[in-house]
Write a protein that holds these residues in place. Structure first.
Motif, PDB file in Angstrom:
ATOM      1  N   GLU A 128       0.801  -1.300   0.152  1.00 15.73           N
ATOM      2  CA  GLU A 128      -0.055   0.129   0.047  1.00 15.73           C
ATOM      3  C   GLU A 128       0.809   1.444  -0.004  1.00 15.73           C
ATOM      4  OE1 GLU A 128      -0.419  -2.695   1.997  1.00 15.73           O
ATOM      5  OE2 GLU A 128      -2.571  -3.113   1.886  1.00 15.73           O
TER       6      GLU A 128
ATOM      7  N   GLY B 138      -3.746   5.688  -4.216  1.00 16.60           N
ATOM      8  CA  GLY B 138      -2.509   5.523  -4.817  1.00 16.60           C
ATOM      9  C   GLY B 138      -1.321   6.029  -4.167  1.00 16.60           C
ATOM     10  N   GLU B 164      -3.953   3.099  -8.711  1.00 11.68           N
ATOM     11  CA  GLU B 164      -2.766   2.355  -8.094  1.00 11.68           C
ATOM     12  C   GLU B 164      -1.779   1.927  -8.896  1.00 11.68           C
ATOM     13  OE1 GLU B 164      -4.270  -0.683  -5.406  1.00 11.68           O
ATOM     14  OE2 GLU B 164      -4.856   0.907  -3.905  1.00 11.68           O
TER      15      GLU B 164
END
Ligand SMILES: Cc1cc2nc3c(=O)[nH]c(=O)nc-3n(C[C@H](O)[C@H](O)[C@H](O)COP(=O)(O)O)c2cc1C
Ligand code: SF4
Ligand code: FES
Lengths: 443, 168
Positions: A128, B138, B164
């Protein structure tokens, strides 16, 4: 008196945009220590790190130099892996460190790789963290282009490679053996230990896994000496410490602080106290895996040994009158963990906060061991019904016995990470749970 | 229908295979190849997994097992951007669930759902706890979010998207 914040090492370039580029980092003295380190013998670097009393900043606080010393002397292929998976709730330092000073991490890793004679090395970054991945990858590319990485580092006949490896969403990959499995292209499930990674790790080779902050301290140790670094700290813990303060404080943030600073000083002097005239109820001292402190336990230093042994911290109980046995009759107080300090004020609904923590562990259990897979699921379910006012009279005892059944009976420490805070909150805030359950009966 | 990687992805996978030579297999590249496949095909469909398996000389079952273990991989397509809203402890203490609720209302999506533009995810701690409540889209972090500002945050994301796949 305001707390003396003191020396800044790993965070000294926070806010300095220019230093993120290779040119800016070099202009600020960057990669000079690497030159010094390459002229040293590997075992002399390890000896300095031992003398520095640097302890791992990833959670367990294990002595870094000692860990490096476990690599078998005759190993043909050794790996260094940086654990940049930071996902322990309450912890947000590694992400900032990589974002602001990527070259410091790379320099620390090249020095450590030289000390370990490690050729193929990896940074395992949480999936992430896309912004930080881009920053790191750019810095690694720059370091290769300039000859700090590659087949012949600075013409010294030493090969050091560094590859940034992205995860893809799984807290358990922060556990070092799960991380290695994930690096190898498998599901991120922990391995049985022993063998420990330092003996048999990545691709079956001896592997040292170290946290981002741990590795970023290495250049300072080589530059100024282990004794100097040790002198900054307290007791058996050298250096400074990154702490992340979140929750109910006026000024949350990520700070580099002296080892000996107390929780009260951190909350009041560094973070401006608890807002709205409210008081502290509980403090999570090092990520949600660690048992909490209560308001009477805040004068303890935020240091590895103190949090485990200071007698001002009450031992965790299984139930009133029955102390939890950490093994060998040792008591569990708490631990310094990852430096993630979460402050909960006196308006906090403790059963609800605990439910949220248990929900996290139930979600992140990899499912390999029955006590963890089933137990974390039950902890979530029972704590949820207590928090939602649907608890049964026996639920307080039930939570304690489920947690006790998990602790110490699993492959990796995630089981303990769920059980310990559960027992810790029950020890210190039992009346909050009992009141939640009593209200149901009365209704 | 059989799929193919773009020239760029093929080059990236080839370069990565070099980085893990000591392993003696291409297996360590599987996460990177799955990220690339998700970028190029929008989702890890059976065909996409077969392509990754063939590219890395791995059994389909292994690639399937890996793809289904990690939460960032998806088997069906989602929105262009993924909004990951943290509700873990530090965020919860400062209104994380209210923020998630505001995103649900403003997007007309429940957590876990997608439309053409957005996928909304309830995320575990994203390591930005000192700026709770927060979310990640993102390479962009949304920090210290106030629920009443969520509408304008979404408008801003539409003007300046952060998918992303931009870093893969
Ligand atoms: C469930 C679990 C999650 C962990 N997550 C992390 C993490 O995100 N980052 C980290 O550095 N260490 C994490 N650790 C600790 C690592 O297993 C390992 O001890 C550490 O990376 C060693 O580095 P150090 O000696 O420099 O601290 C975790 C451990 C467990 C049991
Ligand atoms: S303790 Fe939990 S997370 Fe760790 S290996 Fe066992 S099931 Fe997996
Ligand atoms: S708890 Fe929300 S970012 Fe850490």
């Amino acid at each position: 008196m305001p707390t003396e914040i003191g020396t800044k090492l790993v965070s000294k370039r926070f806010g300095n945009e220019a230093a993120k580029t290779l040119a800016g980092y070099e202009a600020d003295g960057g990669y000079q220590t690497l030159r010094k380190a390459l002229a040293m013998r590997p075992e002399d670097i390890t000896a300095e790190v031992k003398a520095s009393n640097l302890r791992g900043r990833g959670g367990a606080g294990f002595a870094t130099g000692v860990k490096w010393g476990f690599v078998p002397k005759d190993a043909k292929q050794v790996h260094l892996v940086c654990n940049a998976d930071e996902s322990e709730p309450g912890t947000c330092k590694d992400r900032e460190l990589m974002f602001w000073d990527p070259h410091l991490l790379i320099e620390g890793m090249i020095i450590a790789a030289h000390a370990l004679r490690a050729v193929h090395n990896y940074i395992y970054i949480r999936g992430e963290m896309m912004r930080e991945y881009a920053v790191l990858q750019k810095a690694v590319d720059e370091a290769y282009a300039r000859g700090y990485l590659g087949k012949n580092v600075l013409g010294q006949n030493i090969e050091v490679n560094l590859t940034v490896h992205r995860g893809a969403g799984a807290y358990i990959c922060g556990e070092e053996t799960a991380l290695l499995n994930s690096l190898e292209g498998q599901r991120g499930q922990p391995r049985l230990k022993p063998p420990f990674p330092a003996v048999k790790g990545l691709f079956g080779n001896p592997t040292i896994v170290n946290n981002v902050e741990t590795l970023m301290n290495v250049p300072f140790i080589v530059d100024k000496g282990g004794a100097w670094f040790n002198g900054l700290g307290m007791g058996r813990s050298g250096g400074t410490r990154m702490v992340c303060v979140s929750g109910h404080v006026a000024k949350p943030g990520v700070f580099e602080l002296p080892m000996g600073i107390t929780f009260r000083q951190i909350i009041d002097d560094v973070c401006g106290g608890v807002p709205g005239g409210r008081r502290v109820k509980a403090v999570i001292p090092g990520g949600v895996s660690m048992p909490p402190l209560d308001i009477d336990e805040l004068d303890v230093p935020c240091e590895f040994d103190a949090l485990q042994t200071d007698e001002r911290i009450k031992p965790v109980m299984v139930r009133p009158g029955e102390p939890f046995n950490l093994g060998g009759g040792k008591q569990l107080r708490t631990m310094a963990g990852s430096g993630g300090i979460v402050v909960l004020d006196d308006t906090t609904d403790i059963p609800k906060a605990v439910w949220r923590i248990m929900k996290f562990f139930a979600h992140e259990s990899c499912g390999q061991c029955t006590p963890c897979r089933e137990g974390t699921g039950w902890l979530e379910k029972v704590s949820r019904r207590v928090a939602e006012g649907r608890g049964k009279p026996d639920d307080v005892e039930l939570l304690a016995s489920i947690a006790h059944g998990i602790a110490g009976n699993t492959i990796c420490a995630l089981g303990d990470a769920a059980a310990w805070p559960m027992l810790g909150f029950l020890t210190k805030f039992r009346s909050d749970f009992e009141a939640a359950v009593r209200q149901v009966k009365a209704a | 229908m059989s799929l193919e990687f773009s020239a760029d992805a093929t080059r990236k996978i080839g370069a990565l295979c070099e980085r893990y030579v000591v392993s003696g297999t291409k297996k360590p590249v599987v996460l990177a190849a799955l990220h690339l496949a998700q970028k190029e095909f929008g989702a890890l469909t059976d065909d996409a997994l077969r392509l990754v398996a063939a590219t890395l000389d791995l059994p389909y079952a292994h690639v399937y097992g890996v793809a289904t273990f990690y939460t960032m991989f998806r088997r069906t397509p989602g929105g262009t951007q993924t909004i990951r809203v943290c509700t873990n402890i530090s965020c919860m203490l400062r209104g994380g669930y209210e923020v998630l609720g505001a995103f649900e209302t403003q997007l007309g999506l429940k957590k876990g759902e997608s439309n053409k533009d957005f996928t909304l995810v309830e995320e575990e701690c994203i390591a930005a706890c000192a700026n709770a409540p927060c979310a990640i889209v993102g390479t962009k972090y949304l920090l210290d979010i106030v629920p009443s500002k969520v509408g304008s945050i979404i408008e801003e994301l539409k003007r300046d998207p952060h998918p992303e796949s931009e870093v893969v």
